[in-house]
Design an enzyme around this catalytic site. Structure first.
Site, PDB file in Angstrom:
ATOM      1  N   CYS A 166      10.224  46.265  57.484  1.00  0.00           N
ATOM      2  CA  CYS A 166      11.591  46.030  57.952  1.00  0.00           C
ATOM      3  C   CYS A 166      12.539  46.087  56.760  1.00  0.00           C
ATOM      4  CB  CYS A 166      11.781  44.715  58.679  1.00  0.00           C
ATOM      5  SG  CYS A 166      10.903  44.617  60.230  1.00  0.00           S
TER       6      CYS A 166
ATOM      7  N   TRP B 267       9.732  47.573  61.422  1.00  0.00           N
ATOM      8  CA  TRP B 267       8.282  47.758  61.547  1.00  0.00           C
ATOM      9  C   TRP B 267       7.845  46.695  62.542  1.00  0.00           C
ATOM     10  CZ3 TRP B 267       3.671  45.062  60.697  1.00  0.00           C
ATOM     11  CH2 TRP B 267       2.510  45.848  60.660  1.00  0.00           C
TER      12      TRP B 267
ATOM     13  N   ASN C 140      13.474  40.137  59.080  1.00  0.00           N
ATOM     14  CA  ASN C 140      12.223  40.679  58.559  1.00  0.00           C
ATOM     15  C   ASN C 140      11.265  39.509  58.420  1.00  0.00           C
ATOM     16  OD1 ASN C 140      10.180  41.991  57.153  1.00  0.00           O
ATOM     17  ND2 ASN C 140      11.235  41.854  55.181  1.00  0.00           N
ATOM     18  N   GLY C 141      10.045  39.646  58.931  1.00  0.00           N
ATOM     19  CA  GLY C 141       9.073  38.550  58.829  1.00  0.00           C
ATOM     20  C   GLY C 141       8.575  38.151  60.193  1.00  0.00           C
TER      21      GLY C 141
ATOM     22  N   GLU D 154     -10.132  55.076  46.573  1.00  0.00           N
ATOM     23  CA  GLU D 154      -8.706  55.395  46.590  1.00  0.00           C
ATOM     24  C   GLU D 154      -8.476  56.788  47.215  1.00  0.00           C
ATOM     25  OE1 GLU D 154      -6.093  53.864  46.376  1.00  0.00           O
ATOM     26  OE2 GLU D 154      -4.528  55.236  45.773  1.00  0.00           O
TER      27      GLU D 154
ATOM     28  N   HIS E  57     -29.194  54.371  50.569  1.00  0.00           N
ATOM     29  CA  HIS E  57     -29.415  53.146  51.353  1.00  0.00           C
ATOM     30  C   HIS E  57     -28.761  53.219  52.722  1.00  0.00           C
ATOM     31  CE1 HIS E  57     -31.258  51.360  47.871  1.00  0.00           C
ATOM     32  NE2 HIS E  57     -30.196  51.687  47.137  1.00  0.00           N
TER      33      HIS E  57
ATOM     34  N   LYS F  80       5.988  50.420  53.820  1.00  0.00           N
ATOM     35  CA  LYS F  80       5.856  49.988  52.431  1.00  0.00           C
ATOM     36  C   LYS F  80       6.106  48.486  52.408  1.00  0.00           C
ATOM     37  CE  LYS F  80       5.739  51.829  48.184  1.00  0.00           C
ATOM     38  NZ  LYS F  80       4.556  52.630  47.858  1.00  0.00           N
TER      39      LYS F  80
END
Ligand code: F6R
Length: 614
Positions: free
Chosen positions: A2, A75, A101-102, A484, A507, A609
Site C-alpha cells: 500500500c 495491496w 496501510n497495515g 535466489e 536424497h 514491495k
C-alpha cells in the site's frame, strides 16, 4: 505494501497526488484512489486495478480543482481488490475520508460496534471502520487531529492512516504505528508519503516519524505529537538521491535499470568504509569493539531475498570471524524458543527496513537483551531506528518489486561486517583482512564484466519461455545463489522453480529429473577443488538422466565443458565472493524469461514491495 500520498500547498493537489502514486505503485497495485478537498466539498475517485484505471476515470469525470488531497495504491488484505474495497473510505456523512496501510486487528469488534450504533459500512475492509470512528469523534468536539488521536488509541495492529475532513479544509492528518510514513518539507507546501520517492521531485528535506505519532500537515507547517497530544521528537534528514534515481532512465523496466546499476551500487556500498591503512571503519556500527569481542553467537534474521543474503553471510562470518552463526527466517524466529543473551549479536537484513516480519524479529531479540545490528537500504525507515547499530547499503532506491541491486549490496555489507568482526576480534591478521578488502574493491569491475556478456543468457531465457519447471543447484555459497535464482524465476515468470543443495539431490530431488528438464548449476571456483569436483559429478549424474544442463562456472573452466549444454562463464573471484558474480546471470535470466512470457517484471502478480503486514 500500500502506497500513501498526502499533499497540502499551492499546486493542484490531484497532479501532485497522482504523480506520487505513480512513484509508489510498486508498493501495491490492486486498486488506486484519491480524495480531494475543494470548494468546501470532499471529492473521491477510486478504481480496481492499476493506476492507469484511476487515471482513465479521472479523465472521464474530472474532480473539482483543489490544493489539498491524498491518494492510495492498494495491496489487498481485507476484501478482494474491487472498486468497493479500494481506498479512500468515507464516513456516513461523506465529509471524512481515510486511507490506510497495515492491518487493524480489532476491526471486527469495532465494525460490530459501529453497525450496532447505526453506521452503514459498505466495504469489506478494516480501514472503513476508522472513517466512521472519526465521524463519531468529530461529533464529540475538537479538530481532525484530536479525533485521530482518540481513534488511534482504540486501534490494535499496524497502521499508517491519513485522513481529511471538510470541517478542517487546510489540514491533512497522518498517524503511524508500525507502518511507514514520512513527511516531505517544502516551501509553502508539505507532503506525506509511505516513502520519499513520492515527493522527491518536489523536496529532498524529510522528517522521519516515530512510533505512535500523529502529524498535522498544513501548507505553512508541520506539527508532530504523540497519541496523547504531547509534542513529539522527530528526526529531520536530507535525502541523498534525486528524482532521476526514481525514474526508469530509458530502460523499459526498473528491474533492468537496477540490474545495470549493480556495479555502482556495490562500489557505493564500499565507499568510505575502508581507511587509507586498509583497516575497516564502520561508523554506523554503534556497537563497541569491546561488545563485539564479547559476542559468542550471531543470529541473522531476514525474509526472501534478504534471507538468501543472510545464508551467504553465515559462510563469511564463520570463516572470517570464527563465530557460530545461525540464519533464521524472520517470520519463524519469534515463534520458536531461540536461545539469546546479551552476548548474542542479531543481524537483521532488510532492504526496505519496513518488513513487518523482520521488525517483529528485531523486537523479539530486543526483549531478550541481544545486541542488534541492522543492514538496510532505506534511510528514515523503521528497522535502523530499532537497532543498536546499522550498516546502510547504498543501492539507491529499489523500485522493481524483485530485489536485485539491494541483494548485491547486502552481500557487500555482510562481507564488511564479517571482516570488521575478524579485525576487531583478531581472528584474521590485519594483512589478510586488507587483502580481502582489496579483492572486494575489485568487485564492481567484475560485476560490470558479467553484465557485458549477458546476451547468450537472454537468448537462453527466451528459448525456455515454454518450460514448466526449472531447477537450480549449488553447493556452499552457491546453494543460496541457487535458492535466489529459483525465487526470482517464481516471482517473475510464475514458473515452478526450486533451488537445491547439489549434495542433497541423491536424497530425493533427483527423482524430479526427466528428459529435457532445464537444470541450472552454479559451480564453485576451481581453486575449491573438492567442492568443485563434487559438483562436476552432480552435473554428470543429472545429465545421465536426461537433464538439460545450464552451467555457471568460472571462465576457462574446461572441466565442466563436456557436461554443459549451455555454459555461462563468470570472472574468477574467491569462493566467498562468488555470489556477487553468479547471481547476476540468474537475475537477467529470470527477467528476460518473464518478459518473453509477457509479464510486467516490475509489478509481478500478487506481490508488493515492502511487506508491512505479518
Ligand atoms: C524478492 C524480494 C523479497 C524481499 C523480502 C524482504 O525479490 O524482493 O523476497 O527480499 O520481502 O524484503 P526486505 O529486504 O525489504 O525486508
Amino acid at each position: 505494501m500500500c502506497g500513501i500520498v498526502g499533499y497540502v500547498g499551492g499546486r493542484p493537489a490531484l497532479d501532485v497526488v497522482i504523480e506520487g502514486l505513480a512513484r509508489l505503485e510498486y508498493r501495491g497495485y490492486d486498486s488506486a484512489g484519491v480524495a480531494l478537498l475543494a470548494e468546501g466539498r470532499l471529492a473521491t475517485a477510486k478504481r480496481a486495478g492499476k493506476l492507469v484505471n484511476l487515471r482513465g476515470a479521472l479523465e472521464e469525470e474530472p474532480p473539482p480543482a483543489g490544493t489539498l488531497g491524498m491518494g492510495h495504491t492498494r495491496w489487498a488484505t481485507h476484501g478482494p481488490p474491487n472498486d468497493r474495497n479500494a481506498h479512500p473510505h468515507v464516513d456516513c456523512t461523506g465529509t471524512v475520508a481515510v486511507i490506510h496501510n497495515g492491518i487493524i486487528e480489532n476491526f471486527a469488534a469495532l465494525r460490530g460496534e459501529l453497525e450496532e450504533a447505526g453506521h452503514k459500512l459498505g466495504s469489506d475492509t478494516d480501514t472503513e471502520a476508522v472513517a466512521h470512528l472519526l465521524e463519531d469523534e468529530l461529533k464529540s468536539g475538537g479538530d481532525l487531529a484530536a479525533a485521530m488521536r482518540r481513534v488511534c488509541r482504540r486501534l490494535e495492529g499496524a497502521f499508517t492512516l491519513v485522513a481529511v475532513h471538510t470541517g478542517d479544509p487546510d489540514l491533512v492528518v497522518g498517524a503511524r504505528r508500525n507502518s511507514p510514513l514520512v513527511v516531505g518539507v517544502g516551501d509553502g507546501e508539505n507532503f506525506l508519503a509511505s516513502d520519499v520517492a513520492a515527493f522527491i521531485a518536489h523536496t529532498r528535506d524529510a522528517i522521519e516519524l516515530g512510533q505512535d505519532q500523529i502529524v498535522e500537515l498544513r501548507a505553512g507547517g508541520v506539527t508532530v505529537t504523540d497519541f496523547e497530544g504531547r509534542p513529539a521528537e522527530v528526526k529531520e534528514y536530507h535525502v541523498d538521491w534525486d528524482v532521476s534515481a526514481a525514474e526508469k532512465g530509458g530502460y523499459d523496466y526498473f528491474m533492468l535499470k537496477e540490474i545495470a546499476e549493480q556495479p555502482r551500487a556495490v562500489a557505493d556500498t564500499l565507499l568510505g568504509r575502508i581507511g587509507t591503512d586498509g583497516r575497516l571503519t564502520l561508523d554506523e556500527m554503534r556497537i563497541s569493539d569491546q561488545e563485539l569481542r564479547e559476542v559468542d553467537k550471531i543470529i541473522i534474521v531476514a525474509c526472501g531475498t534478504s534471507f538468501h543474503a543472510g545464508l551467504i553471510a553465515k559462510y563469511a562470518i564463520e570463516h572470517w570471524a570464527g563465530l557460530p552463526c545461525e540464519v533464521e527466517l524472520a517470520s519463524e524466529f519469534r515463534y520458536r524458543d531461540a536461545i539469546l543473551s546479551p552476548t548474542t549479536l542479531v543481524i537483521a537484513i532488510s532492504q526496505s527496513g519496513e518488513t513487518m516480519d523482520a521488525l517483529m524479529a528485531v523486537r523479539h531479540a530486543r526483549e531478550q537483551k541481544a545486541k542488534l545490528l541492522g543492514i538496510c537500504n532505506v534511510n528514515g525507515s523503521t528497522l535502523p531506528r530499532e537497532c543498536d547499530g546499522v550498516l546502510y547499503t547504498h543501492a539507491g532506491p529499489e523500485i522493481a518489486v524483485a530485489s536485485t541491486k539491494a541483494f548485491l549490496t547486502q552481500l557487500v555489507a555482510v562481507y564488511l561486517i564479517a571482516l570488521y568482526i575478524a579485525q576487531v576480534r583478531g581472528t584474521k591478521w590485519g594483512d589478510e583482512v586488507f587483502a580481502m578488502v582489496q579483492l572486494l574493491e575489485r568487485m564492481p569491475e567484475k560485476v560490470e564484466k558479467v553484465l557485458e556478456t549477458m546476451e547468450p543468457v537472454r537468448e537462453l531465457a527466451r528459448s525456455l519461455a515454454g518450460e514448466r519447471c526449472v531447477l537450480f543447484l549449488g553447493r556452499h555459497v552457491g546453494f543460496p545463489v541457487a535458492l535466489e535464482g529459483a525465487l526470482k524465476l517464481k516471482e517473475l515468470a510464475y514458473m515452478h522453480a526450486e533451488g537445491f543443495a547439489a549434495g542433497e539431490l541423491k536424497h530425493g530431488p533427483i527423482a524430479l529429473i526427466e528428459s529435457g528438464l532445464p537444470v541450472v548449476v552454479v559451480v564453485p571456483p576451481r581453486a575449491r577443488d573438492v567442492l568443485h569436483d563434487k559438483i562436476v559429478s552432480n552435473i554428470q549424474e543429472i545429465r545421465a538422466r536426461g537433464a538439460r544442463t545450464i552451467v555457471i562456472a568460472e571462465e576457462g573452466d574446461a572441466s565442466v565443458e563436456p557436461y554443459a549444454d549451455t555454459l555461462i562463464g563468470v570472472p574468477a573471484v574467491p569462493t566467498l565472493l562468488q555470489p556477487l558474480v553468479t547471481t547476476v546471470p540468474l537475475q537477467v535470466f529470470a527477467c528476460e524469461l518473464a518478459t518473453a512470457k509477457g509479464h510486467d517484471v516490475d509489478q509481478p502478480r500478487n506481490l508488493a514491495k515492502s511487506v508491512t503486514v505479518e
